[in-house]
Design an enzyme around this catalytic site. Structure first.
Site, short mmCIF file in Angstrom:
data_model
loop_
_atom_site.label_atom_id
_atom_site.label_comp_id
_atom_site.label_asym_id
_atom_site.label_seq_id
_atom_site.Cartn_x
_atom_site.Cartn_y
_atom_site.Cartn_z
N LYS A 39 0.90 -1.15 0.15
CA LYS A 39 -0.09 0.13 -0.01
C LYS A 39 0.81 1.14 0.13
O LYS A 39 2.09 1.16 0.31
CB LYS A 39 -0.91 -0.24 1.36
CG LYS A 39 -0.18 0.14 2.46
CD LYS A 39 -0.93 -0.25 3.65
CE LYS A 39 -0.36 -0.28 5.21
NZ LYS A 39 -0.91 -0.71 6.13
N ARG A 137 -10.46 0.14 15.37
CA ARG A 137 -10.63 0.99 14.16
C ARG A 137 -11.41 0.10 13.30
O ARG A 137 -12.69 0.45 13.22
CB ARG A 137 -8.95 0.82 13.49
CG ARG A 137 -8.75 1.98 12.34
CD ARG A 137 -7.21 1.80 12.22
NE ARG A 137 -6.86 0.63 11.55
CZ ARG A 137 -5.56 0.43 10.99
NH1 ARG A 137 -4.71 1.41 11.03
NH2 ARG A 137 -5.29 -0.77 10.35
N TYR A 269 15.78 29.95 8.53
CA TYR A 269 14.55 30.66 8.97
C TYR A 269 14.58 30.77 10.57
O TYR A 269 14.74 29.74 11.26
CB TYR A 269 13.42 30.16 8.66
CG TYR A 269 12.85 30.25 7.05
CD1 TYR A 269 12.82 31.53 6.54
CD2 TYR A 269 13.00 29.22 6.07
CE1 TYR A 269 12.49 31.57 5.15
CE2 TYR A 269 12.92 29.23 4.66
CZ TYR A 269 12.55 30.68 4.26
OH TYR A 269 12.60 30.82 3.02
N MET A 317 12.26 24.52 2.30
CA MET A 317 11.51 23.68 1.33
C MET A 317 12.74 23.06 0.56
O MET A 317 12.25 21.72 0.40
CB MET A 317 10.56 24.68 0.58
CG MET A 317 9.83 23.82 -0.37
SD MET A 317 8.54 24.95 -1.12
CE MET A 317 7.62 25.54 0.14
C1 LIG Z 1 -0.45 -1.56 6.89
C2 LIG Z 1 -0.70 -2.82 7.44
C3 LIG Z 1 0.19 -4.12 7.61
C4 LIG Z 1 1.42 -4.13 7.47
O1 LIG Z 1 2.01 -3.44 8.55
P1 LIG Z 1 3.81 -3.39 8.96
O2 LIG Z 1 3.81 -2.88 10.34
O3 LIG Z 1 4.01 -2.55 7.95
O4 LIG Z 1 4.26 -4.88 8.71
C5 LIG Z 1 -0.35 -5.15 8.07
N1 LIG Z 1 -2.00 -5.28 8.34
C6 LIG Z 1 -2.73 -4.06 8.08
C7 LIG Z 1 -4.24 -4.32 8.16
C8 LIG Z 1 -2.25 -2.95 7.45
O5 LIG Z 1 -3.14 -2.03 7.29
#
Ligand SMILES: *Cc1c(COP(=O)(O)O)cnc(C)c1O
Length: 377
Positions: A39, A137, A269, A317
């Site tokens: 992802k 969640r 800055y 930046m």
């Molecule tokens: C992102 C995610 C993972 C992967 O987790 P890592 O800590 O990056 O290994 C696994 N399960 C779900 C549901 C996730 O959203």
């Protein structure tokens, strides 16, 4: 010269990702299958190249957040199981079934839409059911998940391949919440299997649970959803030392300028750093616009000539100032912001620690701001 000089370079070492996959596999119970989590553009490393590498190196499945990411993978010719971690809307069911995707869902209407699409397309539809064992969640509490499982499994044209839950505090050895979550998950799976649902690809652990396995989880090996560890990062400092992981990303810039400033000079800055004595400074051509987090101001380090140099003042930046020491580097020299230079390296965990964030955010940020060049594989 026809091409502009690029100051900054983001490279990903695919062989490092392959080595991390092998190292993580060694931590998992024998027979565990791995879903490589790609992802967010493979945590900034590039969706399609990373997915292709993982499949070529024996990863049994892939996981993405969104349907559009999975469709990009199919368009690129990536085959096999792909989990949709955020699920789908009911109206997306025909698209998901057509492309043989496996949504993770907690909704009966989605299961019904998948089953209907499976029947009308004459293709097997698959899904997994999300259980909330303590993350607060996504997912149904275990009792309601079991009810959904009974109803979803009864739908003609749909196969439920597993239950999915997610640990909130994985990677911390001896954590009581991990114990409670994995016990709840194991009890639910055991009950479901007593009722005749095999659920072979059920999964609880990500990288944290792979590195620090919850002892409460028993039963046949299932699936592990591995993300950050593939890219060389740790989900939490408590998981350090459990496997040899290599930072797969390298981010370099160049010195635009090397100059000496008198004592009392304010830098960048807000003038948050003042030179205590006459000081050599280098101006680096990267900043938060290039994905290098501003929270590294006055805290981070870079590598120049194989040595660590501290950031002075605020990250801008597209510019960051570092303090240099003799022997002085030259204008145009390479600066390493992440990864190896000479005998030293800045790991993604180290950079995340300085920035008071997690390795996930470091690589997502750099990957979103820079084109990637690949090494190896
Ligand atoms: C992102 C995610 C993972 C992967 O987790 P890592 O800590 O990056 O290994 C696994 N399960 C779900 C549901 C996730 O959203």
């Amino acid at each position: 010269m026809d091409e502009p000089v690029r100051h900054n370079r983001l490279t990903v070492d695919l062989e490092a990702i392959a080595a991390n996959l092998a190292a993580l596999r060694d931590c998992l119970p024998p027979g565990t299958r791995v879903a490589g989590v790609v992802k967010a553009d493979a945590y900034g490393h590039g969706l399609v190249p990373v997915a292709r590498l993982l499949k070529a190196r024996g990863c049994e499945a892939l996981a993405v957040a969104h349907l559009h990411e999975a469709l990009s993978l199919r368009r690129a010719g990536v085959e096999g199981t792909i989990y949709l971690l955020l699920g789908i809307w009911p109206e997306e069911a025909p698209l998901a079934v057509e492309h043989r995707l496996t949504p993770v869902t907690e909704h009966l209407d989605v299961c019904q839409a998948l089953a209907a699409a499976g029947r009308s397309l004459g293709r097997p539809a698959t899904c997994q059911l999300k259980v909330d064992t303590g993350m607060g969640r996504l997912g149904l509490p275990p009792g309601r998940a079991l009810e959904l499982l009974r109803r979803a499994a009864a739908l003609e044209g749909l196969t439920v391949t597993g239950l999915v839950s997610h640990l909130a505090t994985a990677g911390e050895p001896g954590c009581p919440q991990v114990a409670a979550q994995s016990r709840a998950f194991a009890e639910l799976l055991a009950q479901a299997r007593r009722e005749g649902f095999p659920l072979p690809d059920s999964s609880l652990v990500g990288t944290g649970g792979a590195l620090v396995p919850p002892p409460e989880l028993r039963g046949p090996p299932g699936l592990a959803r591995l993300g950050v560890g593939l890219y060389g990062g740790l989900p939490s400092p408590g998981a350090a030392g459990r496997a040899r992981l290599t930072t797969a990303m390298r981010f370099t810039s160049r010195l635009l300028k090397v100059h000496r400033v008198p004592a009392g000079t304010r830098v960048s800055y807000g003038g948050t750093w003042v030179a205590p004595t006459d000081t050599w400074l280098g101006v680096v051509a990267a900043g938060y616009g290039d994905g290098y987090l501003r929270s590294l101001s006055n805290r981070g380090w870079m590598l120049v000539g194989g040595r660590r140099v501290p950031i002075r003042g605020r990250v801008c930046m597209n510019l960051t100032v570092v303090e240099l020491a003799e022997p002085l580097p030259a204008r145009g020299d390479e600066v390493v912001l992440l990864g190896r230079q000479g005998q030293d390296q800045i790991t993604v965990d180290e950079l995340a620690d300085w920035a008071e964030t997690i390795p996930y955010e470091i690589t997502c940020s750099l990957g979103a701001a820079n084109p990637v060049t690949y090494l190896g594989a």
